[in-house]
Design a protein around this motif. Structure first.
Motif, PDB file in Angstrom:
ATOM      1  N   GLY A 167      43.177  44.638  22.793  1.00  0.00           N
ATOM      2  CA  GLY A 167      43.664  43.313  22.449  1.00  0.00           C
ATOM      3  C   GLY A 167      45.149  43.118  22.681  1.00  0.00           C
ATOM      4  O   GLY A 167      45.649  41.983  22.579  1.00  0.00           O
ATOM      5  N   GLU A 168      45.882  44.188  23.007  1.00  0.00           N
ATOM      6  CA  GLU A 168      47.315  44.036  23.277  1.00  0.00           C
ATOM      7  C   GLU A 168      47.520  43.150  24.498  1.00  0.00           C
ATOM      8  O   GLU A 168      46.786  43.240  25.482  1.00  0.00           O
ATOM      9  N   ARG A 169      48.554  42.315  24.448  1.00  0.00           N
ATOM     10  CA  ARG A 169      48.769  41.309  25.483  1.00  0.00           C
ATOM     11  C   ARG A 169      48.872  41.922  26.883  1.00  0.00           C
ATOM     12  O   ARG A 169      48.372  41.380  27.859  1.00  0.00           O
ATOM     13  N   VAL A 170      49.496  43.100  26.995  1.00  0.00           N
ATOM     14  CA  VAL A 170      49.733  43.713  28.297  1.00  0.00           C
ATOM     15  C   VAL A 170      48.430  44.130  28.985  1.00  0.00           C
ATOM     16  O   VAL A 170      48.363  44.235  30.208  1.00  0.00           O
ATOM     17  N   VAL A 171      47.362  44.332  28.207  1.00  0.00           N
ATOM     18  CA  VAL A 171      46.126  44.882  28.771  1.00  0.00           C
ATOM     19  C   VAL A 171      45.486  43.936  29.788  1.00  0.00           C
ATOM     20  O   VAL A 171      44.947  44.369  30.803  1.00  0.00           O
ATOM     21  N   ASP A 172      45.539  42.633  29.543  1.00  0.00           N
ATOM     22  CA  ASP A 172      44.934  41.684  30.482  1.00  0.00           C
ATOM     23  C   ASP A 172      45.564  41.808  31.866  1.00  0.00           C
ATOM     24  O   ASP A 172      44.857  41.827  32.889  1.00  0.00           O
ATOM     25  N   SER A 173      46.896  41.892  31.925  1.00  0.00           N
ATOM     26  CA  SER A 173      47.580  42.026  33.219  1.00  0.00           C
ATOM     27  C   SER A 173      47.264  43.360  33.868  1.00  0.00           C
ATOM     28  O   SER A 173      47.045  43.434  35.088  1.00  0.00           O
ATOM     29  N   LEU A 174      47.216  44.411  33.065  1.00  0.00           N
ATOM     30  CA  LEU A 174      46.907  45.734  33.596  1.00  0.00           C
ATOM     31  C   LEU A 174      45.488  45.781  34.156  1.00  0.00           C
ATOM     32  O   LEU A 174      45.248  46.333  35.229  1.00  0.00           O
ATOM     33  N   ARG A 175      44.549  45.188  33.420  1.00  0.00           N
ATOM     34  CA  ARG A 175      43.147  45.186  33.861  1.00  0.00           C
ATOM     35  C   ARG A 175      43.004  44.433  35.188  1.00  0.00           C
ATOM     36  O   ARG A 175      42.394  44.950  36.128  1.00  0.00           O
ATOM     37  N   GLU A 176      43.563  43.254  35.247  1.00  0.00           N
ATOM     38  CA  GLU A 176      43.432  42.438  36.461  1.00  0.00           C
ATOM     39  C   GLU A 176      44.020  43.161  37.666  1.00  0.00           C
ATOM     40  O   GLU A 176      43.390  43.229  38.738  1.00  0.00           O
ATOM     41  N   TYR A 177      45.213  43.708  37.491  1.00  0.00           N
ATOM     42  CA  TYR A 177      45.875  44.393  38.602  1.00  0.00           C
ATOM     43  C   TYR A 177      45.110  45.663  38.988  1.00  0.00           C
ATOM     44  O   TYR A 177      44.884  45.933  40.177  1.00  0.00           O
ATOM     45  N   ALA A 178      44.692  46.449  37.993  1.00  0.00           N
ATOM     46  CA  ALA A 178      43.967  47.691  38.274  1.00  0.00           C
ATOM     47  C   ALA A 178      42.676  47.416  39.032  1.00  0.00           C
ATOM     48  O   ALA A 178      42.339  48.123  39.993  1.00  0.00           O
ATOM     49  N   PHE A 179      41.941  46.389  38.627  1.00  0.00           N
ATOM     50  CA  PHE A 179      40.681  46.066  39.310  1.00  0.00           C
ATOM     51  C   PHE A 179      40.940  45.639  40.758  1.00  0.00           C
ATOM     52  O   PHE A 179      40.167  45.959  41.661  1.00  0.00           O
ATOM     53  N   GLN A 180      42.050  44.923  40.975  1.00  0.00           N
ATOM     54  CA  GLN A 180      42.407  44.536  42.344  1.00  0.00           C
ATOM     55  C   GLN A 180      42.773  45.766  43.182  1.00  0.00           C
ATOM     56  O   GLN A 180      42.445  45.840  44.372  1.00  0.00           O
ATOM     57  N   VAL A 181      43.428  46.742  42.556  1.00  0.00           N
ATOM     58  CA  VAL A 181      43.749  47.996  43.247  1.00  0.00           C
ATOM     59  C   VAL A 181      42.465  48.736  43.621  1.00  0.00           C
ATOM     60  O   VAL A 181      42.328  49.243  44.750  1.00  0.00           O
ATOM     61  N   LEU A 182      41.519  48.804  42.695  1.00  0.00           N
ATOM     62  CA  LEU A 182      40.240  49.467  42.980  1.00  0.00           C
ATOM     63  C   LEU A 182      39.543  48.799  44.162  1.00  0.00           C
ATOM     64  O   LEU A 182      39.017  49.482  45.050  1.00  0.00           O
ATOM     65  N   ASP A 183      39.552  47.478  44.168  1.00  0.00           N
ATOM     66  CA  ASP A 183      38.933  46.751  45.286  1.00  0.00           C
ATOM     67  C   ASP A 183      39.649  47.054  46.600  1.00  0.00           C
ATOM     68  O   ASP A 183      39.012  47.272  47.642  1.00  0.00           O
ATOM     69  N   ALA A 184      40.979  47.058  46.557  1.00  0.00           N
ATOM     70  CA  ALA A 184      41.761  47.292  47.774  1.00  0.00           C
ATOM     71  C   ALA A 184      41.496  48.673  48.356  1.00  0.00           C
ATOM     72  O   ALA A 184      41.494  48.856  49.581  1.00  0.00           O
ATOM     73  N   LEU A 185      41.239  49.650  47.478  1.00  0.00           N
ATOM     74  CA  LEU A 185      41.034  51.023  47.926  1.00  0.00           C
ATOM     75  C   LEU A 185      39.551  51.370  48.088  1.00  0.00           C
ATOM     76  O   LEU A 185      39.210  52.532  48.335  1.00  0.00           O
ATOM     77  N   GLY A 186      38.695  50.380  47.950  1.00  0.00           N
ATOM     78  CA  GLY A 186      37.271  50.602  48.187  1.00  0.00           C
ATOM     79  C   GLY A 186      36.584  51.447  47.131  1.00  0.00           C
ATOM     80  O   GLY A 186      35.561  52.082  47.411  1.00  0.00           O
ATOM     81  N   ILE A 187      37.110  51.468  45.921  1.00  0.00           N
ATOM     82  CA  ILE A 187      36.483  52.247  44.841  1.00  0.00           C
ATOM     83  C   ILE A 187      35.414  51.372  44.192  1.00  0.00           C
ATOM     84  O   ILE A 187      35.714  50.479  43.393  1.00  0.00           O
ATOM     85  N   ARG A 188      34.176  51.610  44.563  1.00  0.00           N
ATOM     86  CA  ARG A 188      33.042  50.815  44.099  1.00  0.00           C
ATOM     87  C   ARG A 188      32.138  51.578  43.126  1.00  0.00           C
ATOM     88  O   ARG A 188      31.349  50.986  42.400  1.00  0.00           O
ATOM     89  N   HIS A 189      32.244  52.901  43.134  1.00  0.00           N
ATOM     90  CA  HIS A 189      31.379  53.737  42.301  1.00  0.00           C
ATOM     91  C   HIS A 189      32.193  54.840  41.629  1.00  0.00           C
ATOM     92  O   HIS A 189      33.040  55.469  42.268  1.00  0.00           O
ATOM     93  N   GLY A 190      31.920  55.051  40.351  1.00  0.00           N
ATOM     94  CA  GLY A 190      32.477  56.202  39.662  1.00  0.00           C
ATOM     95  C   GLY A 190      33.781  55.942  38.937  1.00  0.00           C
ATOM     96  O   GLY A 190      34.304  54.825  38.917  1.00  0.00           O
ATOM     97  N   PRO A 191      34.334  57.001  38.344  1.00  0.00           N
ATOM     98  CA  PRO A 191      35.549  56.872  37.545  1.00  0.00           C
ATOM     99  C   PRO A 191      36.797  56.780  38.399  1.00  0.00           C
ATOM    100  O   PRO A 191      36.834  57.238  39.544  1.00  0.00           O
ATOM    101  N   ALA A 192      37.840  56.183  37.817  1.00  0.00           N
ATOM    102  CA  ALA A 192      39.161  56.132  38.462  1.00  0.00           C
ATOM    103  C   ALA A 192      40.241  56.174  37.388  1.00  0.00           C
ATOM    104  O   ALA A 192      40.045  55.697  36.262  1.00  0.00           O
TER     105      ALA A 192
END
Length: 424
Positions: free
Chosen positions: A247-272
């Motif tokens: 619920g911390e305010r910073v988490v929303d920005s971190l989540r959005e950016y991290a998910f975009q990084v995963l997409d950019a690097l083709g991480i579709r399966h498994g942990p990161a």
């Protein structure tokens, strides 16, 4: 020997060394059999002290460089998934999963998921904020680049882990000295660096964002805020991780950016495991590992949340329908957790620690692991591989964890370490 896919699903884990045994055990608890594949002929130096537990596996296959032979040996067990146990195994896991037609991240971006320079350039090409950088192979070019950039520069090995070999350099001369030490050396996995990656220093708090994905859908498992000290010649040494609430305010920005990084690097399966600096201009990638977090982070998340990347990874591969039904649910911190590294300012043969009993009496104390034991050599702490003692804190109140972290840092120092001969 083959495995029954229904009652005894087989998982192939590449480079399942002791550091990832928690994930191995989690799959074993689910009735899986596990085939271990070693991506290198020799066990890398960093794993030699505690390589792996042979009884955990139904087979142990050493990859000799012949992909067809390794894939054929693995296929005999009819696996349902190929997972990388650590950073070193990412590319071979990608190759085997693709060759066997199993869920995976493909091979097109495999190199970008390992090479720190290519990783950042791939993220930049996707339109995301990324650090200015140079693939350094020449000292004069590096000095000129640093001079033009100005400010502080970070030099790191292209493919290492555990912050090994990372230097913070405030002048071109410091960068050149760090380059000469780093470029010809081997990384933590006993592989040659063949140069270095130089990046602008990113000001701001660093966070560790841990995710699991299935079919391109990402789930945020846990987020940790790092704390830093300047010690032993390291300007920006990580000394603790603190679990923060979703619920911390910073988490929303971190989540959005991290998910975009995963997409950019083709991480579709498994942990990161995604390391991000929250700079004044917003989130910016430090680096990402296409594998489960290390450093006891999953265990700490389990203590604080009740589950971690371990359970989510098992669901992603064994029960994808359950993964998809739950993905996106915000995690809830039940107890706040801190993982604290003692920072040794001394080196030599350790005689004793003076004051450990005071740490064990702290209100939030949970566990303590001594990585450098009395009678053994102790080194100055300069990276994630040289903490002599790791303390885990756990409490209902975040303030107690923070106070106990401050107290540990107060107790730490030259007086905490007694070397043979009485020096400390």
């Amino acid at each position: 020997m083959t495995a029954d896919n229904q009652s005894n699903p087989c998982i192939v884990m590449v480079d399942a060394y002791a550091a990832v045994r928690s994930l191995v055990l989690k799959f074993l608890e689910q009735g899986c059999s596990i085939v271990r594949v070693q991506s290198t002929r020799e066990v890398p130096y960093v794993y030699r002290a505690a390589p792996y537990v042979p009884d955990d596996f139904i087979a142990d296959i050493v990859h000799e460089g012949d992909l067809e032979a390794t894939a054929e040996a693995v296929a005999a067990f009819s696996p349902i998934a190929v997972i990388s146990g650590g950073e070193l195994g990412v590319e071979l896991a990608d190759l085997l999963a693709q060759r066997l037609g199993l869920p995976g991240n493909g091979t097109e971006l495999s190199a970008a998921r390992r090479d720190k320079h290519l990783m950042v350039e791939t993220v930049r090409a996707a339109g995301l904020r990324a650090a200015r950088q140079l693939r350094a192979t020449d000292a004069d070019e590096l000095a000129a680049w640093h001079r033009e950039l100005g400010g502080r520069v970070v030099l790191k090995p292209p493919r290492s882990a555990g912050s090994q070999g990372v230097s913070f350099c405030d002048t071109p001369e410091e960068s050149v000295a760090a380059f000469h030490a780093l470029a010809p050396a081997d990384d933590v996995f006993s592989q040659p660096n063949n140069g270095a990656v130089a990046q602008e220093y990113l000001a701001g708090t660093e966070y560790m964002v841990n995710t699991v994905s299935r079919d391109g859908r990402h789930h945020l498992c846990d987020v940790w805020r790092t704390t830093r000290v300047s010690a032993n010649g390291v300007v920006d040494l990580c000394d603790a991780l603190l679990l923060i609430d979703s619920g911390e305010r910073v988490v929303d920005s971190l989540r959005e950016y991290a998910f975009q990084v995963l997409d950019a690097l083709g991480i579709r399966h498994g942990p990161a495991h995604v390391e991000i600096r929250m700079t004044p201009a917003g989130p910016c990638l430090v680096e990402v590992g296409a594998r489960i977090a290390g450093g006891g982070i999953p265990a700490g998340a389990s203590l604080g949340i009740g589950e971690s990347q371990l359970e989510w990874t098992v669901d992603a591969y064994l029960r994808p329908e359950r993964f998809h039904a739950r993905a996106g649910t915000p995690y809830e911190v039940r107890k706040f957790c801190g993982i604290v590294g003692m920072v040794s300012p001394v080196e030599g043969v350790l005689s004793e620690y003076r004051g450990i009993e005071e740490i064990e009496l702290l209100e939030g104390f949970h566990t303590l692991i001594t990585l450098a034991k009395p009678g053994q050599e102790i080194r100055r702490t300069v990276d994630d591989l040289t903490y002599p003692v790791i303390v885990t804190l756990l409490h209902d109140l975040e303030e107690v964890v923070q106070r106990d972290l401050n107290t540990i840092r107060h107790l730490d120092g030259t007086g905490f370490y007694v070397l043979d001969g009485g020096a400390g």
